[in-house]
Motif scaffolding. Structure first.
Motif, PDB file in Angstrom:
ATOM      1  N   UNK B  57     -37.212  64.366   1.172  1.00 48.06           N
ATOM      2  CA  UNK B  57     -35.843  64.771   0.841  1.00 48.06           C
ATOM      3  C   UNK B  57     -35.821  66.175   0.240  1.00 48.06           C
ATOM      4  N   UNK B  58     -36.764  66.462  -0.661  1.00 50.64           N
ATOM      5  CA  UNK B  58     -36.755  67.791  -1.288  1.00 50.64           C
ATOM      6  C   UNK B  58     -37.178  68.881  -0.306  1.00 50.64           C
ATOM      7  N   UNK B  59     -37.855  68.498   0.772  1.00 50.21           N
ATOM      8  CA  UNK B  59     -38.250  69.502   1.753  1.00 50.21           C
ATOM      9  C   UNK B  59     -39.710  69.905   1.642  1.00 50.21           C
ATOM     10  N   UNK B  60     -40.470  69.242   0.772  1.00 50.14           N
ATOM     11  CA  UNK B  60     -41.897  69.542   0.682  1.00 50.14           C
ATOM     12  C   UNK B  60     -42.622  69.049   1.927  1.00 50.14           C
ATOM     13  N   UNK B  61     -42.056  68.021   2.586  1.00 51.83           N
ATOM     14  CA  UNK B  61     -42.599  67.529   3.858  1.00 51.83           C
ATOM     15  C   UNK B  61     -41.469  67.509   4.877  1.00 51.83           C
ATOM     16  N   UNK B  62     -41.847  67.598   6.149  1.00 49.89           N
ATOM     17  CA  UNK B  62     -40.850  67.496   7.211  1.00 49.89           C
ATOM     18  C   UNK B  62     -41.066  66.191   7.981  1.00 49.89           C
ATOM     19  N   UNK B  63     -39.985  65.525   8.391  1.00 48.65           N
ATOM     20  CA  UNK B  63     -40.150  64.289   9.140  1.00 48.65           C
ATOM     21  C   UNK B  63     -40.712  64.562  10.542  1.00 48.65           C
ATOM     22  N   UNK B  64     -41.455  63.576  11.053  1.00 52.90           N
ATOM     23  CA  UNK B  64     -41.981  63.708  12.410  1.00 52.90           C
ATOM     24  C   UNK B  64     -40.871  63.459  13.423  1.00 52.90           C
ATOM     25  N   UNK B  65     -39.916  62.632  13.037  1.00 49.86           N
ATOM     26  CA  UNK B  65     -38.782  62.366  13.914  1.00 49.86           C
ATOM     27  C   UNK B  65     -37.549  62.095  13.079  1.00 49.86           C
ATOM     28  N   UNK B  66     -36.368  62.273  13.666  1.00 55.55           N
ATOM     29  CA  UNK B  66     -35.133  61.997  12.939  1.00 55.55           C
ATOM     30  C   UNK B  66     -34.641  63.198  12.161  1.00 55.55           C
ATOM     31  N   UNK B  67     -33.492  63.011  11.515  1.00 57.83           N
ATOM     32  CA  UNK B  67     -32.866  64.113  10.796  1.00 57.83           C
ATOM     33  C   UNK B  67     -32.580  63.731   9.354  1.00 57.83           C
ATOM     34  N   UNK B  68     -32.610  64.746   8.497  1.00 55.43           N
ATOM     35  CA  UNK B  68     -32.188  64.564   7.113  1.00 55.43           C
ATOM     36  C   UNK B  68     -30.964  65.433   6.893  1.00 55.43           C
ATOM     37  N   UNK B  69     -29.871  64.821   6.431  1.00 49.94           N
ATOM     38  CA  UNK B  69     -28.624  65.548   6.218  1.00 49.94           C
ATOM     39  C   UNK B  69     -28.332  65.670   4.735  1.00 49.94           C
ATOM     40  N   UNK B  70     -27.997  66.884   4.315  1.00 48.56           N
ATOM     41  CA  UNK B  70     -27.541  67.095   2.944  1.00 48.56           C
ATOM     42  C   UNK B  70     -26.076  67.484   3.013  1.00 48.56           C
ATOM     43  N   UNK B  71     -25.231  66.783   2.279  1.00 46.17           N
ATOM     44  CA  UNK B  71     -23.785  67.041   2.279  1.00 46.17           C
ATOM     45  C   UNK B  71     -23.219  67.134   3.697  1.00 46.17           C
ATOM     46  N   UNK B  72     -23.710  66.238   4.567  1.00 51.04           N
ATOM     47  CA  UNK B  72     -23.160  66.152   5.909  1.00 51.04           C
ATOM     48  C   UNK B  72     -23.736  67.113   6.929  1.00 51.04           C
ATOM     49  N   UNK B  73     -24.687  67.961   6.520  1.00 48.69           N
ATOM     50  CA  UNK B  73     -25.251  68.916   7.479  1.00 48.69           C
ATOM     51  C   UNK B  73     -26.726  68.622   7.693  1.00 48.69           C
ATOM     52  N   UNK B  74     -27.166  68.743   8.955  1.00 55.46           N
ATOM     53  CA  UNK B  74     -28.594  68.604   9.226  1.00 55.46           C
ATOM     54  C   UNK B  74     -29.298  69.826   8.632  1.00 55.46           C
ATOM     55  N   UNK B  75     -30.289  69.560   7.777  1.00 53.46           N
ATOM     56  CA  UNK B  75     -30.959  70.677   7.120  1.00 53.46           C
ATOM     57  C   UNK B  75     -32.458  70.599   7.346  1.00 53.46           C
ATOM     58  N   UNK B  76     -33.006  71.684   7.876  1.00 50.58           N
ATOM     59  CA  UNK B  76     -34.466  71.748   8.037  1.00 50.58           C
ATOM     60  C   UNK B  76     -35.104  72.348   6.775  1.00 50.58           C
ATOM     61  N   UNK B  77     -34.463  73.375   6.231  1.00 49.87           N
ATOM     62  CA  UNK B  77     -34.993  73.982   5.004  1.00 49.87           C
ATOM     63  C   UNK B  77     -34.227  73.410   3.811  1.00 49.87           C
ATOM     64  N   UNK B  78     -34.869  72.462   3.154  1.00 50.12           N
ATOM     65  CA  UNK B  78     -34.179  71.823   2.038  1.00 50.12           C
ATOM     66  C   UNK B  78     -34.697  72.317   0.693  1.00 50.12           C
ATOM     67  N   UNK B  79     -35.783  73.106   0.708  1.00 50.01           N
ATOM     68  CA  UNK B  79     -36.349  73.602  -0.551  1.00 50.01           C
ATOM     69  C   UNK B  79     -35.308  74.432  -1.281  1.00 50.01           C
TER      70      UNK B  79
END
Lengths: 250, 258
Positions: B57-79
Motif C-alpha cells: 500500500x505504501x508503495x515500497x513493493x509493487x503488486x505482480x498483478x492487479x491494481x491499487x487505488x488511492x482516493x479512486x485513482x490507480x496509482x503506481x507511485x504511491x511513495x
C-alpha cells in the motif's frame, strides 16, 4: 572532582614510573643515551625557542596539510564507494591491501621523489591517516538504519535526501572515531617523514641531537610531539561533543 | 462519506525465489476496499503477510498483478502519498523532537521556520509541550510513539497506516495510548488502517476488523464491530463483543499450528 577521581589511578601510575626512571637514570649516569626526566625538561626549556618557533611550526604544517588532504580524499572516496558499488569493488581491496605495505620502508622513496620539501612528509602523513578516515566513514555511511530508510521512502524522499538526512548523520560518529585515530597517527607520520629527510621539524631535530649524543635533546622534541598528538586528540573530542550533542544524552 | 480511500483490485504478490517453485506467494487476487474516515484493523498471526500488505500500500513493493487505488485513482507511485507509522518509533536519535516531527514537512520542501511553526502548534495536543528540544533518548516509550504519530499526521496524507504501534508499550501505557488515538482519529477525520495481533485492541478501536487467513491470502474475513462511538474500554465487556472476540480468537487459532 569527579574528573580527578577518574584519572587519579593513571596519574599516580605515571608519577611512579617517572620517579623510577629518574632514579634509574641518576644511578646509571649515562645521560647521552639514558637521560633523566628532569634532564629532559631542562633541555626542553633550554631549547624552547628553536623548538617552538622553528621546528614545531614545520611539523604542525605537515600534520595539518596531511590531515586536510586525508579528510577530503578519505571522506570523498567513502562517499563515492557508498554511491557506486563498482567504485566500492574497485577500491576497497586496494584500500585494505595498501595497509599491509610498510609505509616506513617506502618513505625514503618519497624523499627521492619530492626531495627535502614538505611534500615528502605530507605524503607519508596522508598514507598513514587516509585509511582510518576512509574505512570509518564508509562503514558509517552504510550504518544507516534500513527501516528508517524505508520510512523516508514512504515520506517521498529521493536518493539525495536519504543521503543527506540519514546516511550523513549516521556516518558522523564513525567519521569522528576515524579522525581520532588519524590525528594521533598523523604525528607519527610527520615524525617518520622528518626522520628520513628534512631541514626542519621536531622529528628532524630529534635525529640531529642523536648524532650529537645529546640524549636529553633527543627526547625533548619527542615530548613535544606527543603533546601535539594529545592536543589534537582533545580538539577532535571537543568538536565531536559539540557537533554530536545528542550522543551525550544517551 | 463513503468515498473509497483505498482499494485493492485483484492484487497478487509473491516474493521472488531462485527457481519458480521457490516463489512464495503471499496474495492471490485479493480485493479490499476502505472508505473515507473509517478505522480498520487487520489481525493476523506473525508471518501472515500483514507487513507485506503495508509495503504494497505504501508503495515500497509493487503488486505482480492487479491494481491499487488511492482516493479512486490507480496509482503506481504511491511513495509519499500514504502516511506510515512503523512498529518501532524510528525517530532519528540525532534530531530533536521538533526536528523529528518536522521531517515529512521538510521533505515536502516547506521552509524550516514554517515547518517548526506547524509542529509547535501540535505539541500541546500530543502531550509533548516542553519536550520540543529534547532528544528521543530522553523520552519514554509512550512519548516516542506520540512523536512518531505526530510525524505521521504531519505527512498530511488522508490515509494513515499504523503498524503495531503500541506492541512495545506496557499494558497501562498501551490502554492510555489507545484511548488517545481514538480521540485523535475522531478529531482529525483521517482514515486509519491499523495492524495488530491483539484482538481486544482491534475490537476497541475499529469499525471493521479483517482477519488474515492462510498464505497465500485469497480473501479477508471481515467482521463489523457492533459498538457506538465514542467508545469506552468497558464496552469490550458487551456480550456481543465478547462473542465476537471468541470467534476471532478461534479464527486465528486455526491458522496458528504450534
Amino acid at each position: 572532582m569527579k574528573q580527578w577521581r577518574e584519572y587519579r589511578a593513571a596519574f599516580i601510575l605515571i608519577l611512579i614510573m617517572l620517579c623510577a626512571w629518574e632514579l634509574a637514570a641518576r644511578l646509571a649516569e649515562l645521560p647521552f643515551i639514558f637521560p633523566s626526566p628532569t634532564g629532559m625538561l631542562i633541555r626542553l626549556w633550554e631549547l624552547r625557542e628553536v623548538l617552538l618557533f622553528d621546528h614545531l611550526p614545520a611539523t604542525l604544517s605537515t600534520i595539518m596539510i596531511g590531515l586536510a588532504i586525508s579528510i577530503v580524499l578519505g571522506a570523498g572516496l567513502a562517499v563515492l564507494m557508498n554511491v557506486s558499488s563498482t567504485v566500492e569493488r574497485a577500491f576497497y581491496p586496494i584500500l585494505i591491501s595498501s595497509q599491509t605495505i610498510p609505509i616506513i620502508a617506502l618513505a625514503p622513496i618519497f624523499v627521492l621523489w619530492f626531495g627535502y620539501s614538505i611534500w615528502s612528509k605530507v605524503v607519508v602523513t596522508v598514507l598513514i591517516t587516509f585509511f582510518p578516515i576512509t574505512v570509518n566513514t564508509f562503514d558509517g555511511l552504510r550504518s544507516g538504519n534500513k527501516a528508517l530508510r524505508e520510512l523516508l521512502l514512504t515520506m517521498g524522499a529521493n536518493k539525495r535526501e536519504i543521503f543527506m538526512k540519514l546516511s550523513v548523520p549516521s556516518a558522523l560518529p564513525y567519521f569522528f572515531s576515524g579522525l581520532k585515530v588519524a590525528v594521533t597517527m598523523s604525528v607519527i607520520g610527520a615524525a617518520i617523514g622528518e626522520w628520513l629527510g628534512a631541514q626542519a621539524g621536531l622529528g628532524y631535530f630529534s635525529r640531529r641531537m642523536m648524532t650529537q649524543f645529546d640524549g636529553a635533546g633527543v627526547f625533548a622534541p619527542i615530548v613535544l610531539l606527543s603533546a601535539v598528538g594529545i592536543v589534537l586528540f582533545l580538539i577532535v573530542v571537543w568538536l565531536e561533543k559539540r557537533l554530536l550533542k545528542w550522543r551525550s544524552k544517551e | 462519506m463513503s468515498r473509497s480511500v483505498l482499494q485493492l483490485r485483484e492484487v497478487s504478490f509473491h516474493y521472488e525465489g531462485e527457481r519458480d517453485e521457490e516463489k512464495l506467494s503471499i496474495f492471490h487476487t485479493l480485493n479490499l476496499s476502505i472508505n473515507n474516515g473509517e478505522f480498520i484493523s487487520i489481525v493476523g498471526p506473525s508471518g501472515s503477510g500483514k507487513s507485506t500488505l503495508f509495503r504494497l500500500i505504501t508503495g515500497l513493493e509493487q503488486p505482480a498483478g492487479g491494481d491499487i487505488l488511492l482516493n479512486g485513482e490507480i496509482r503506481k507511485d504511491r511513495l509519499g502519498s500514504v502516511g506510515y507509522m512503523p512498529q518501532q518509533d524510528l525517530l532519528m536519535p540525532w534530531r530533536s523532537i521538533l526536528d523529528n516531527a518536522a521531517l515529512p514537512l521538510e521533505l515536502k520542501g516547506i521552509k524550516k521556520a514554517m515547518a517548526h511553526k506547524q509542529v509547535m502548534e501540535l505539541l500541546e495536543e500530543f502531550g509533548l509541550k516542553g519536550s520540543e528540544y529534547r532528544y528521543p533518548s530522553e523520552l519514554s516509550g509512550g512519548m516516542k510513539q506520540r512523536v512518531s504519530f505526530m510525524r505521521t499526521v504531519l505527512s498530511g496524507s488522508n490515509l494513515m497506516i499504523l503498524d503495531e504501534p503500541f506492541s512495545a508499550l506496557d499494558a497501562i501505557t498501551r490502554m492510555a495510548m489507545q484511548e488517545w488515538l481514538l480521540e485523535q482519529w475522531e478529531k482529525r477525520k483521517k482514515t486509519i488502517l491499523f495492524i495488530t495481533h491483539d484482538v481486544n485492541e482491534a475490537l476497541f478501536l475499529s469499525d471493521r476488523v479483517f482477519v488474515f487467513s492462510e498464505i497465500p491470502v485469497r480473501t479477508l474475513q471481515e467482521v463489523k464491530v457492533p459498538l457506538e462511538r465514542p467508545r469506552n474500554l468497558r464496552d469490550l465487556n458487551n456480550p456481543d463483543v465478547i462473542k465476537l472476540k471468541d470467534h476471532l480468537i478461534d479464527q486465528l487459532r486455526v491458522k496458528v499450528k504450534p
